[in-house]
Design a protein around this motif. Structure first.
Motif, short mmCIF file in Angstrom:
data_model
loop_
_atom_site.label_atom_id
_atom_site.label_comp_id
_atom_site.label_asym_id
_atom_site.label_seq_id
_atom_site.Cartn_x
_atom_site.Cartn_y
_atom_site.Cartn_z
N ILE A 76 -6.10 5.81 0.98
CA ILE A 76 -6.36 4.20 1.22
C ILE A 76 -5.32 3.30 0.60
N VAL A 79 -3.67 -0.73 0.27
CA VAL A 79 -3.66 -2.11 0.73
C VAL A 79 -2.26 -2.86 0.43
N ARG A 134 -6.56 -6.79 -4.93
CA ARG A 134 -7.74 -7.06 -5.78
C ARG A 134 -8.28 -8.50 -4.86
N HIS A 135 -8.29 -8.75 -3.83
CA HIS A 135 -8.84 -9.79 -2.89
C HIS A 135 -9.84 -9.21 -2.08
N GLY A 136 -10.41 -7.98 -2.33
CA GLY A 136 -11.56 -7.38 -1.74
C GLY A 136 -11.24 -6.59 -0.46
N GLY A 165 -9.55 -3.74 -0.06
CA GLY A 165 -10.00 -2.28 -0.11
C GLY A 165 -11.55 -2.25 -0.12
N SER A 166 -12.23 -2.81 -0.75
CA SER A 166 -13.66 -2.88 -0.91
C SER A 166 -14.18 -2.88 0.71
N TYR A 207 -13.21 2.70 -9.92
CA TYR A 207 -13.29 2.09 -8.52
C TYR A 207 -14.36 2.77 -7.74
C1 COA Z 1 -6.93 1.02 -4.61
C2 COA Z 1 -6.94 -0.14 -3.53
C3 COA Z 1 -7.09 0.45 -2.14
C4 COA Z 1 -8.05 -1.07 -3.68
O1 COA Z 1 -7.88 -2.04 -2.76
P1 COA Z 1 -8.13 -3.39 -3.46
O2 COA Z 1 -7.98 -4.39 -2.02
O3 COA Z 1 -6.95 -3.77 -4.23
O4 COA Z 1 -9.48 -3.59 -4.05
P2 COA Z 1 -10.56 -4.68 -4.05
O5 COA Z 1 -9.86 -6.25 -4.06
O6 COA Z 1 -11.47 -4.38 -3.04
O7 COA Z 1 -11.23 -4.36 -5.63
C5 COA Z 1 -10.64 -4.90 -6.54
C6 COA Z 1 -11.24 -4.20 -7.68
O8 COA Z 1 -11.06 -2.80 -7.77
C7 COA Z 1 -10.46 -2.18 -9.03
N1 COA Z 1 -9.44 -1.29 -8.62
C8 COA Z 1 -8.84 -1.32 -7.74
N2 COA Z 1 -7.90 -0.33 -7.74
C9 COA Z 1 -8.25 0.58 -8.71
C10 COA Z 1 -8.20 1.67 -9.39
N3 COA Z 1 -7.17 2.44 -8.91
N4 COA Z 1 -8.67 2.09 -10.64
C11 COA Z 1 -9.55 1.11 -10.91
N5 COA Z 1 -9.95 0.12 -10.48
C12 COA Z 1 -9.36 -0.12 -9.55
C13 COA Z 1 -9.95 -3.64 -9.38
O9 COA Z 1 -9.78 -3.69 -10.87
C14 COA Z 1 -10.91 -4.83 -9.19
O10 COA Z 1 -11.70 -4.73 -9.79
P3 COA Z 1 -12.87 -5.91 -10.25
O11 COA Z 1 -13.56 -6.24 -8.96
O12 COA Z 1 -13.68 -5.60 -11.33
O13 COA Z 1 -11.87 -7.05 -10.65
C15 COA Z 1 -5.55 -0.91 -3.68
O14 COA Z 1 -5.60 -1.48 -4.98
C16 COA Z 1 -4.19 0.02 -3.37
O15 COA Z 1 -3.72 0.13 -2.34
N6 COA Z 1 -3.63 0.62 -4.59
C17 COA Z 1 -2.56 1.51 -4.31
C18 COA Z 1 -2.79 2.81 -3.60
C19 COA Z 1 -3.92 3.52 -4.22
O16 COA Z 1 -3.97 3.60 -5.58
N7 COA Z 1 -4.84 3.95 -3.48
C20 COA Z 1 -5.97 4.73 -3.79
C21 COA Z 1 -5.76 6.24 -4.02
S1 COA Z 1 -5.61 6.88 -2.39
#
Ligand code: COA
Length: 326
Positions: free
Chosen positions: A227, A229, A235-237, A239-240, A266
């Protein structure tokens, strides 16, 4: 989307943080081994300039003029943050505060005269507040099925999202392994078109999640990942939203459960628990609690065995173990 709109979001969320202590610029003596306390360095034809704590420069008997306070902008800066730096410099110039900018891989850093640090923080807070009070128009993120013509954009997005290792926090050399996993998953027999979902913003693909067929002891389950983003929009929701959409679609399709390897910070927010607590062993025991499972509505229970991912994961298994997101 325009750079200007992004800039507004970045400015509103820049989070300036003042580091402790005072810092100085010094010309490093030619031939002298570098000191451990050096925070930044620039090599020029005329010599090496370094930034280090003032106390350390004093201890080493090095000369300096400019004594600075160090402010880090905690927002994740990327190419778009070029505009961020310019806007910040302008705000500080307007406040008659001189400023040296250092750009790191993750953040921008401002070195301002130590006596001006409080005023600089005020000016930055004002800049953030101005942008927060005039937010960009609401734009919708649209979730839809991935189409074959999206794949190049998805692979480019994955390359960007995983360019910094989720495990080490360090830049990845070459193509991140997740890109090749995705490339292979698109062609694999375990590919499930309804569970490859993109997030689109103004026609641009800014997020993607894929779940593919997997098994425990002959029972069909799902393996979620990768997954990703777009870094500037994390961190704009988004991924969620992709996670929730996957769960909804998987339930609608009568799937039994979803496993993934990822952060224990997460994924529990979506209901995932350590898979071992559900009787499902990770393909590699070293993954521990990072290997997680979400039982869906028709989870039969009483399932025991080792999880088997789609074939493309096995092809790079040795690599993924060390690169498992933590
Ligand atoms: C992981 C990922 C998909 C999350 O998507 P996002 O759109 O940034 O996440 P959201 O905005 O929905 O959620 C943000 C929240 O998740 C937390 N979060 C996001 N990635 C996290 C991680 N790897 N570890 C812990 N917390 C994480 C943030 O701290 C934030 O927390 P809060 O709501 O308490 O402030 C994105 O950060 C990403 O693409 N990361 C790089 C690739 C990766 O690591 N993918 C996952 C492994 S397959």
């Amino acid at each position: 989307m325009t750079g200007e709109k992004n800039l507004q979001t970045l400015l509103a969320a820049m989070h300036p943080v003042l580091r402790e202590g005072e810092y100085v610029y010094v010309l490093w003596p030619h031939g002298r081994p570098l000191a451990a306390g050096i925070e930044a360095a620039v090599r020029e034809a005329e010599g090496l300039t370094v930034v280090l704590p003032r106390a350390e420069a004093d201890a080493l008997g090095l000369d300096y003029d400019f004594v600075a306070a160090w402010i880090t902008l905690e927002v994740h800066s990327d190419l778009e943050a070029v505009g961020l730096t310019a806007a910040v410099s302008r705000a500080l110039t307007d406040a008659k505060i001189s400023c040296n900018v250092l750009a790191g891989f993750h953040h921008d850093h401002l070195l301002v005269p130590v006596g001006d640090s409080a005023r600089a923080l005020e000016a930055l807070a004002e800049l953030a507040a101005t942008n927060a009070s005039d937010p960009e128009p609401v734009r919708e993120v649209r979730l839809r099925n991935e189409k074959p013509e999206d794949r190049e954009a998805i692979l480019a997005l994955a390359a960007e999202a995983f360019s910094v290792s989720p495990v080490t926090g360090l830049p990845v050399e070459g193509e991140p392994v997740e890109v090749d996993i995705l490339r292979r998953l698109f062609e694999a027999r375990e590919y499930l078109p309804e569970l490859s979902v993109v997030a689109e913003l103004d026609g641009e693909i800014v997020g993607h999640v894929i779940s593919t067929r997997a098994w425990v002891d002959g029972l069909e389950l799902l393996g979620l990942g990768p997954i990703g983003v777009a870094p500037r929009l994390q961190r704009h929701g988004i991924g969620s939203a992709l996670m929730r959409e996957t769960v909804i679609r998987a339930n609608a399709a009568g799937e039994r459960g979803i496993a993934l390897l990822g952060s224990t910070e997460y994924y529990p927010r979506f209901g995932f628990v350590p898979s071992a607590s559900m009787g499902i062993e990770a393909p590699d025991k070293k993954w521990g609690d990072n290997f997680q499972f979400l039982p869906l509505a028709v989870w039969p229970g009483g399932v025991h065995g080792t999880f088997r991912y789609a074939e493309p994961f096995a092809a790079v298994e040795g690599d993924t173990i060390d690169r498992a997101p933590q």
